[in-house]
Design an enzyme around this catalytic site. Sequence first.
Site, PDB file in Angstrom:
ATOM      1  N   ARG A  96       0.855  -1.189   0.000  1.00  0.00           N
ATOM      2  CA  ARG A  96       0.000   0.000   0.000  1.00  0.00           C
ATOM      3  C   ARG A  96       0.893   1.241   0.000  1.00  0.00           C
ATOM      4  NH1 ARG A  96      -5.160  -1.862   2.160  1.00  0.00           N
ATOM      5  NH2 ARG A  96      -5.402  -3.831   1.020  1.00  0.00           N
ATOM      6  N   GLU A  98       0.696   4.198   0.982  1.00  0.00           N
ATOM      7  CA  GLU A  98       0.126   5.207   1.872  1.00  0.00           C
ATOM      8  C   GLU A  98       1.266   5.858   2.643  1.00  0.00           C
ATOM      9  OE1 GLU A  98      -4.129   3.780   3.363  1.00  0.00           O
ATOM     10  OE2 GLU A  98      -2.620   2.259   3.740  1.00  0.00           O
ATOM     11  N   ARG A 104      -1.342   2.341  12.430  1.00  0.00           N
ATOM     12  CA  ARG A 104      -2.309   1.570  11.645  1.00  0.00           C
ATOM     13  C   ARG A 104      -1.800   1.211  10.255  1.00  0.00           C
ATOM     14  NH1 ARG A 104      -7.867   2.193  12.739  1.00  0.00           N
ATOM     15  NH2 ARG A 104      -8.273   2.307  10.510  1.00  0.00           N
ATOM     16  N   HIS A 105      -0.824   1.930   9.748  1.00  0.00           N
ATOM     17  CA  HIS A 105      -0.457   1.802   8.338  1.00  0.00           C
ATOM     18  C   HIS A 105       0.943   1.243   8.149  1.00  0.00           C
ATOM     19  CE1 HIS A 105      -3.573   4.998   8.411  1.00  0.00           C
ATOM     20  NE2 HIS A 105      -3.982   4.389   7.319  1.00  0.00           N
ATOM     21  N   GLU A 247      -9.668  -1.993  13.675  1.00  0.00           N
ATOM     22  CA  GLU A 247     -10.076  -2.943  12.655  1.00  0.00           C
ATOM     23  C   GLU A 247      -8.901  -3.842  12.275  1.00  0.00           C
ATOM     24  OE1 GLU A 247      -9.443  -3.749   8.520  1.00  0.00           O
ATOM     25  OE2 GLU A 247      -9.712  -1.588   8.746  1.00  0.00           O
ATOM     26  N   SER A 250     -11.263  -6.694   7.126  1.00  0.00           N
ATOM     27  CA  SER A 250     -12.337  -6.067   6.362  1.00  0.00           C
ATOM     28  C   SER A 250     -12.790  -7.072   5.319  1.00  0.00           C
ATOM     29  CB  SER A 250     -11.819  -4.789   5.697  1.00  0.00           C
ATOM     30  OG  SER A 250     -12.884  -4.043   5.166  1.00  0.00           O
ATOM     31  N   ARG A 298      -0.850  -6.445  12.444  1.00  0.00           N
ATOM     32  CA  ARG A 298      -1.791  -5.705  13.280  1.00  0.00           C
ATOM     33  C   ARG A 298      -2.473  -6.619  14.301  1.00  0.00           C
ATOM     34  NH1 ARG A 298      -6.211  -1.636  10.642  1.00  0.00           N
ATOM     35  NH2 ARG A 298      -4.366  -0.860   9.537  1.00  0.00           N
TER      36      ARG A 298
END
Length: 308
Positions: A96, A98, A104-105, A247, A250, A298
């Site tokens: 990713r 990001e 979180r990332h 989370e 998903s 995570r």
Amino acid sequence: RLDNRWLDLRTPANQSIFRIESMLGCLFRECLLKKGFVEIHTPKLIGGASEGGADVFKLDYFGEPACLAMSPQLHKQMAAACSGFEKVFETGPVFRAENSNTRRHLCEFTGFDLEMAIKEHYDEVLDVFSDLFISIFDGINDRCKAELERVREQHPFEDLKYLRPTLKITYAEGCKLLREVGIDQGDYDDLSTENEKALGDIVKEKYGTDFFMMDKYPLSVRPFYTMPCPENPKLSNSYDFFIRGQEILSGAQRVHEPDLIIERAESWGIPLSEIEAYVNSFRNGALPHGGGGIGMERVVMLFLNLKN
């Protein structure tokens, strides 16, 4: 510490974190193989963004544009729904782009994915995920007692509390719980990180669990391949799982009709040329199906309640 990582990893706590991570992968495979799943390995170099959006690492593939896979999403669907496998899983790298510096990332993480055909209702997928996580949590507590204590010595934490079966609430119920304590949260608005954490605290106090699932998310905040809810077109047959207010999975029932896939992709601005093979795979008959993706790092971080 990062500049001398080979020394940092010699500490009992870090050794134990990695051994628990290893056990997590073992337990994931064990549970799903018992349930009749097949392990697959999908391409990580692909022609277009697998989930839409711009958060992809782009690269040159012998003069053609390509990118690193954000997810095995489209390929695992093709395998489960269109190719006769019906139940598949994969563990592998996910990329990713990001540019975030949060807990979180990650730009590269290990994804634990599964996809399965459904016979009557997508709750069948939720039941599998509930069994899977309970099996993983029980397995870590049973097989990693020494490692858990080594981590606890350096990073004290409370044991994860979870129910059997897993607590399930709807997105609307979650929003209502937030509003009841004075937090502004609309039924069709996306959940912020702060509100996710607050909901985790509320659920812990009300139901006595650190782990729960939330179902029926607004369609507008889910990927293009998500099945709309038949009772309310503003909602979707999708869900997230949470540990300690974050989370960790998903997922959703997926669209399995090619015309609806095209309609949804166009509404997201995804060029059909990038997903042509994906759409065509549903033209020869496809089973209703659903699944989800888990972030390994995570899960370990939140099971052990580590800071980062």
